[in-house]
Write a protein that holds these residues in place. Structure first.
Motif, short mmCIF file in Angstrom:
data_model
loop_
_atom_site.label_atom_id
_atom_site.label_comp_id
_atom_site.label_asym_id
_atom_site.label_seq_id
_atom_site.Cartn_x
_atom_site.Cartn_y
_atom_site.Cartn_z
N HIS A 248 0.84 -1.19 0.00
CA HIS A 248 0.00 0.00 0.00
C HIS A 248 0.88 1.25 0.00
CE1 HIS A 248 -3.72 -2.22 0.70
NE2 HIS A 248 -3.05 -2.96 1.57
N ALA A 249 0.44 2.26 -0.74
CA ALA A 249 1.17 3.52 -0.77
C ALA A 249 0.85 4.33 0.48
CB ALA A 249 0.81 4.31 -2.02
N VAL A 250 1.90 4.77 1.19
CA VAL A 250 1.73 5.61 2.38
C VAL A 250 2.70 6.79 2.25
CG1 VAL A 250 1.02 3.69 3.84
CG2 VAL A 250 3.45 4.29 3.68
N THR A 251 2.40 7.83 3.01
CA THR A 251 3.24 9.02 2.93
C THR A 251 4.60 8.77 3.58
OG1 THR A 251 2.25 9.86 4.97
CG2 THR A 251 1.27 10.60 2.89
N LEU A 252 5.62 9.32 2.94
CA LEU A 252 6.98 9.28 3.46
C LEU A 252 7.55 10.69 3.27
CD1 LEU A 252 9.28 7.55 4.66
CD2 LEU A 252 10.03 7.10 2.31
N GLY A 253 7.43 11.47 4.33
CA GLY A 253 7.79 12.88 4.19
C GLY A 253 6.81 13.57 3.24
N ARG A 254 7.35 14.20 2.17
CA ARG A 254 6.50 14.87 1.19
C ARG A 254 6.08 13.95 0.04
NH1 ARG A 254 8.86 18.28 -1.74
NH2 ARG A 254 11.03 17.75 -1.25
N PHE A 255 6.48 12.65 0.12
CA PHE A 255 6.27 11.75 -0.99
C PHE A 255 5.44 10.53 -0.57
CE2 PHE A 255 10.33 13.96 -1.48
CZ PHE A 255 10.12 14.59 -2.69
N LEU A 256 5.19 9.68 -1.54
CA LEU A 256 4.53 8.40 -1.28
C LEU A 256 5.54 7.27 -1.43
CD1 LEU A 256 1.16 8.76 -3.27
CD2 LEU A 256 1.46 8.75 -0.78
N SER A 257 5.38 6.25 -0.61
CA SER A 257 6.27 5.10 -0.68
C SER A 257 5.47 3.84 -0.43
CB SER A 257 7.38 5.22 0.37
OG SER A 257 8.24 4.08 0.34
N TRP A 258 5.92 2.73 -1.00
CA TRP A 258 5.21 1.46 -0.84
C TRP A 258 5.59 0.80 0.48
CZ3 TRP A 258 1.28 0.83 -3.79
CH2 TRP A 258 1.28 1.33 -5.09
N THR A 259 4.56 0.35 1.21
CA THR A 259 4.76 -0.40 2.46
C THR A 259 4.13 -1.77 2.29
OG1 THR A 259 4.78 1.58 3.84
CG2 THR A 259 4.27 -0.51 4.92
N PRO A 260 4.92 -2.84 2.35
CA PRO A 260 4.37 -4.18 2.13
C PRO A 260 3.67 -4.72 3.37
CG PRO A 260 6.73 -4.33 2.51
CD PRO A 260 6.39 -2.86 2.50
N ALA A 261 2.57 -5.43 3.14
CA ALA A 261 1.93 -6.20 4.20
C ALA A 261 2.58 -7.58 4.27
CB ALA A 261 0.43 -6.34 3.93
N ARG A 262 2.31 -8.31 5.35
CA ARG A 262 2.87 -9.65 5.48
C ARG A 262 2.35 -10.54 4.35
NH1 ARG A 262 4.84 -12.07 10.05
NH2 ARG A 262 3.92 -10.44 11.35
N ALA A 263 3.24 -11.24 3.69
CA ALA A 263 2.86 -12.13 2.59
C ALA A 263 2.03 -13.30 3.12
CB ALA A 263 4.09 -12.66 1.86
N VAL A 264 1.06 -13.74 2.32
CA VAL A 264 0.16 -14.83 2.69
C VAL A 264 0.25 -15.92 1.62
CG1 VAL A 264 -2.24 -15.51 3.06
CG2 VAL A 264 -1.41 -13.30 3.91
N VAL A 265 0.43 -17.15 2.06
CA VAL A 265 0.37 -18.29 1.15
C VAL A 265 -1.04 -18.86 1.21
CG1 VAL A 265 1.27 -20.58 0.59
CG2 VAL A 265 2.81 -18.78 1.43
N GLN A 266 -1.62 -19.05 0.05
CA GLN A 266 -3.02 -19.47 -0.04
C GLN A 266 -3.13 -20.79 -0.80
OE1 GLN A 266 -5.93 -17.78 -3.04
NE2 GLN A 266 -6.67 -16.74 -1.19
N LEU A 267 -3.85 -21.74 -0.19
CA LEU A 267 -4.19 -22.98 -0.87
C LEU A 267 -5.69 -22.96 -1.17
CD1 LEU A 267 -3.69 -25.94 -1.83
CD2 LEU A 267 -4.22 -26.64 0.52
N ALA A 268 -6.05 -23.24 -2.40
CA ALA A 268 -7.46 -23.36 -2.79
C ALA A 268 -7.63 -24.66 -3.55
CB ALA A 268 -7.88 -22.18 -3.66
N THR A 269 -8.51 -25.51 -3.05
CA THR A 269 -8.68 -26.82 -3.69
C THR A 269 -10.12 -27.31 -3.50
OG1 THR A 269 -7.79 -29.08 -3.84
CG2 THR A 269 -7.93 -28.11 -1.64
N THR A 270 -10.53 -28.22 -4.36
CA THR A 270 -11.88 -28.77 -4.35
C THR A 270 -11.80 -30.27 -4.16
OG1 THR A 270 -12.69 -27.03 -5.81
CG2 THR A 270 -14.03 -29.02 -5.65
N LYS A 271 -12.65 -30.80 -3.29
CA LYS A 271 -12.67 -32.24 -3.01
C LYS A 271 -13.22 -32.98 -4.23
CE LYS A 271 -12.09 -35.33 0.42
NZ LYS A 271 -12.85 -35.22 1.67
N GLY A 272 -12.45 -33.94 -4.72
CA GLY A 272 -12.87 -34.71 -5.88
C GLY A 272 -13.77 -35.89 -5.50
N THR A 273 -14.30 -36.56 -6.50
CA THR A 273 -15.10 -37.76 -6.28
C THR A 273 -14.19 -38.92 -5.91
OG1 THR A 273 -16.70 -36.99 -7.89
CG2 THR A 273 -16.76 -39.33 -7.32
N PRO A 274 -14.51 -39.67 -4.86
CA PRO A 274 -13.65 -40.78 -4.45
C PRO A 274 -13.46 -41.80 -5.58
CG PRO A 274 -15.32 -40.34 -2.79
CD PRO A 274 -15.68 -39.52 -3.98
#
Length: 405
Positions: free
Chosen positions: A379-405
């Motif tokens: 996210h862009a946040v102020t740094l003095g008179r300018f804007l600078s990027w500040t990263p949030a904590r990275a998230v690892v995401q798993l997305a999956t669907t249960k298959g037919t047995p």
């Protein structure tokens, strides 16, 4: 066999020959006192007139077993917030025949000149008035079925409180009958008590378009302040990604395991009609906050909150899910139990912010497949008179669907 005869406010005069014949031949007629009075002069000699028991649902099975075949008198369309739905649920559709009249919502649309395709019908009969809130958006037309004559004023106050005070409300009562009436006022001006048997037609107009643009609509990813929270919630960009993969569908049920303040479960319910959720949260204060947030958003009755530790809770006792979300502090055993609980076709989305959690997601991915994604948001946040990027904590995401047995 139960025949459910819908009657309008015009009473016997509004019934066709078929519905009149059912009433005239019936040996047992069941209904509320108002409905029984509408047909009392037209029943067979010796016919038994039975008022609904109280509490209704609990006492219905014994009553129906006693009377056998019967005719039930109900308002308008018995399947629109009516007793017909309850009877079908109890007895099955093959044991109940519905003979509807024109419902009050249809008559209200006719008076307004609103098409069915462009109108949303919401019932607050015996329910929290805040059930209207999830349906609000600029230009939306609502027909609200009310419990009593004080509801139009209460609805006006509610809309005003939430930034919709310039919406036009048209209260209509005793539709189709000799005592039909109407009153139109802006929401913030409505102060009349109307007759009962009232519906309110709402033409939604926003007071603050900037605020509405931030939160209206069904697409997830609302700002964090859409609910009350203590900071423990899935942030909007990551939340939007999770819900895009959870895929809320009408009537589907979600488990939100380690729910925090409930942001994922609440947006799941807001995304589509009749979606429900079970939130498991170990902190009692956060659990209470989830309930309060659900009520404030008009989701009362759709979000169940279970207070308990996700690492120890018996998942088999919960309502079967169509999707499961596991937040960032996941436990490998919880992930395994959640996956085992899914039926074929159900979906799992899990987040990890620790190396141990990431390892558990990779192991599940190796076994179950799906998408493994690393989400990094700045996210862009102020740094003095300018804007600078500040990263949030990275998230690892798993997305999956249960298959037919």
């Amino acid at each position: 066999m139960i025949d459910v005869v819908g009657v309008g406010d015009d009473g016997w005069a509004g019934l066709d020959d078929g519905r009149r014949g059912l009433v005239e031949r019936a040996s047992t007629i069941i209904g509320g006192q108002r409905h029984l009075d509408l047909v009392a002069g037209h029943v067979a000699a010796g016919a038994e007139m039975v008022r609904w028991p109280s509490p209704l649902r609990a006492a219905l099975p014994a009553l129906l077993e006693r009377v056998g075949d019967a005719v039930v008198i109900a308002s308008g369309d018995p399947l629109r917030s009516g007793v017909g739905t309850t009877l079908v649920e109890l007895l099955g559709a093959d044991q109940v025949r519905i003979h509807p009249a024109v419902g009050s919502d249809v008559l209200a649309r006719a008076r307004q000149g609103w098409s069915a395709e462009q109108t949303v019908v919401v019932t607050v009969v015996g329910r929290d008035l805040r059930a209207v809130l999830p349906h609000l958006a600029p230009g939306v037309r609502l027909v609200v079925l009310c419990s009593g004559g004080e509801d139009p004023t209460r609805l006006g106050a509610l809309l005003t409180e939430h930034g919709w005070g310039t919406s036009l409300l048209t209260a209509r009562w005793h539709l189709g009958g000799p005592d039909e009436g109407a009153l139109a006022e802006l929401a913030h001006e409505f102060s009349a008590t109307t007759a009962d048997l009232v519906v309110v037609c709402v033409e939604a107009r926003a007071d603050d378009h900037t605020q509405v643009a931030r939160t209206a609509g069904v697409v997830p990813g609302r700002p964090e302040d859409f609910i009350d929270h203590d900071g423990q919630l899935t942030k909007r960009d990551v939340r939007a990604s999770a819900l895009a993969r959870l895929r809320p569908t009408p009537g589907a049920h979600l488990w939100d395991l380690g729910a925090g303040n409930g942001s994922v479960a609440l947006e799941w319910c807001l995304a589509t009609d009749r979606a429900t959720a079970t939130c498991v949260e170990r902190d009692p204060d956060r659990a209470a906050r989830i309930t309060a947030n659900a009520e404030a958003l008009g989701l009362a009755g759709r979000v169940e909150v279970v207070v308990g530790d996700t690492t120890a809770i018996d998942l088999t006792g919960l309502t079967e899910p169509d999707a499961v979300f596991v937040g960032g502090g996941l436990d490998p055993d919880l992930l395994d139990r959640a996956w085992s609980s899914l039926r074929p076709g159900a979906r799992l989305v899990a987040h990890a912010v620790t190396l141990e959690g990431e390892s558990a997601l990779i192991a599940t991915h190796n076994r179950a497949g799906g998408e493994l994604t690393r989400l990094s948001v700045e996210h862009a946040v102020t740094l003095g008179r300018f804007l600078s990027w500040t990263p949030a904590r990275a998230v690892v995401q798993l997305a999956t669907t249960k298959g037919t047995p």
